[in-house]
Design an enzyme around this catalytic site. Structure first.
Site: not given
Length: 465
Positions: A122-123, A166
């Site tokens: 996600k990051t 996110e």
């Protein structure tokens, strides 16, 4: 006040303001004109100083007096315990308590959100979108779970109409968002304190998909079992466009080639019948797939594919995601946030592909007792990809110890898989241990989601001596 600042957040107080997610929301609110304050156990951190530069008041430690009487709300994350003294003070004053996810959802209101979800990646994917959209002059707002290039660079209030964020599945708070475009990179069993089975994970992601606005788009990995299962479950929903990406011939955005070039990769995709080739400035197939997910999401918002593909080359990484910390005595030290077996395997394979004949030494710190209990054996098997490993005690984060759950679960599994593993209970001794193992040309990875990242500078200093 700048447009888009919720009235209830004009004078917010954040408990745990130094956290990756919390600090980003605090920064955006400050940039929008709010009078932001908060507390954190590490009041002298680089993140705290970055927030202070934006006019945010940061108290070191938690105490009732930190909460101003005129605070309009208290913002918390799921990591804040119910007995926090500032929460008790908020109850006395009648100050409403807002979860971090609700605050983030309010900041997205009125914009075109892209929400990036998945058990891993996600990051990185959120960062790729933030950097590439910024490079195109679109000035997006974004909230990322890690710093791009400096403390406090995890969030930004932009003048554009896109918000990239996110979407955290760990506590189901990603159900709060209403994205125009959502990405599901993968879906695997994790966060065992909140999910009892993979079926619960799938149901949670299905709920997330149901929040996509009518006419919106779901971008989903074709070749990842969990993501593909969710795509099957939501297929045919009215008002939802599903776009798949991957190396499979059936994928809508098809990856035809990934070429490793040292610590970078060259990626070729076919999208709408056109071939595009671009560079990803981080190594490994895993990160190449993240970049293609970002490409597909941007195209879903109407951004020309060739422009976005070129802009993705501006991304040079995010802190703790295979971040080069430095080199000493011919040894490179790299930091990895990987803490789930799939992430560990992906990062070790990426480094192996870039390392050539160099040895890979890992300093691994398990994260959470519950995760170690459920996935410790797989973590140990992943460490077998390294030439040698040092395994620390479990970083507890928000959890209390579980009987019989220690790093020994991982160590035993690693040794059973043929790995060379050393147990080390004293974090302060690791630099000496690595200095005794490392030879010129070796690569050292500090790996885990806890404070193992702090060891990178200590290892470099010891190697220099």
């Amino acid at each position: 006040m700048k447009p888009g600042l919720p009235t209830a957040m004009e004078r917010p107080h954040f408990i745990g303001i130094g956290g990756a997610g919390m600090s980003g929301i605090a920064k955006i609110l400050a940039q929008r004109g709010a009078r932001v304050a908060g507390s954190d156990s590490k009041g002298d951190s680089e993140t705290a100083e970055a927030l202070r530069a934006h006019g945010v008041t940061v108290h070191g430690g938690h105490a009732p007096g930190n909460l101003a009487d005129d605070s309009t709300c208290v913002v918390v994350s799921s990591a804040i315990r119910a007995d926090n003294p500032e929460l008790a003070r908020a109850a006395e004053l009648g100050v409403p308590v807002v979860h971090r996810s609700d605050a983030l959802a309010a900041l997205m209101d009125g914009l075109r959100p892209i929400a990036v979800a998945g058990t891993h990646g996600k990051t990185t994917t959120t960062s790729m979108l933030a950097v590439s959209l910024s490079a195109l002059g679109l000035d997006p707002s974004y909230a990322i779970g890690g710093d791009l290039d400096a403390p406090g660079s995890n969030a930004h209030h932009g003048e554009g109409d896109i918000f990239v964020a996110e979407a955290d599945e760990s506590d189901r708070t990603f159900h709060k968002y209403a994205p125009q475009v959502a990405i599901i990179l993968n879906a695997e069993l994790d966060h065992h304190a909140n999910y009892a089975s993979i079926e619960e994970i799938y149901e949670s992601f299905e709920t997330f998909v149901s929040k996509i606005v009518p006419g919106g788009t779901l971008v989903v990995a074709h070749g990842q079992e969990g993501a593909a299962e969710i795509a099957r479950r939501v297929a045919g929903r009215e008002g939802l466009k599903v776009v798949t990406y991957g190396e499979e011939p059936e994928a809508d955005v098809r990856i035809t080639k990934i070429t490793a070039r040292g610590l970078t990769s060259e990626v070729t995709v076919v999208l709408d019948g056109r071939m595009l080739t671009f560079t990803v400035s981080v190594p490994g197939r895993h990160y190449a797939h993240n970049a293609v997910a970002a490409l597909a999401a941007g195209v879903a918002l109407g951004i020309p594919a060739h422009n976005l593909a070129s802009a993705l080359g501006k991304y040079t990484g995010v802190k703790r995601r295979l971040q080069l910390k430095g080199e000493a005595a011919g040894v490179q030290v790299i930091d990895s946030y990987a803490h789930h077996p799939t992430e560990m395997t992906a990062d070790l394979e990426a480094i192996r592909g870039a390392a050539g004949d160099s040895r890979i030494l890992v300093v691994f710190q398990p994260h959470l007792f519950s995760r170690t209990q459920e996935l410790g054996t797989q973590m140990g098997r992943a460490l077998a990809l390294a030439d040698a490993s040092v395994v620390l005690d479990i970083y507890p984060a928000r959890e209390d110890p579980l009987p019989g759950v220690t790093s020994e679960i991982i160590i035993a599994a690693a040794r059973a898989a043929g790995a060379d593993v050393t147990a080390e209970h004293a974090k302060g001794a690791v630099a000496d241990v690595i200095a005794g193992m490392a030879k010129p040309g070796d690569l050292v990875l500090t790996m885990g989601a806890g404070d193992v990242t702090d060891l990178g500078p200590a290892i470099l200093a010891r190697l220099s001596n």
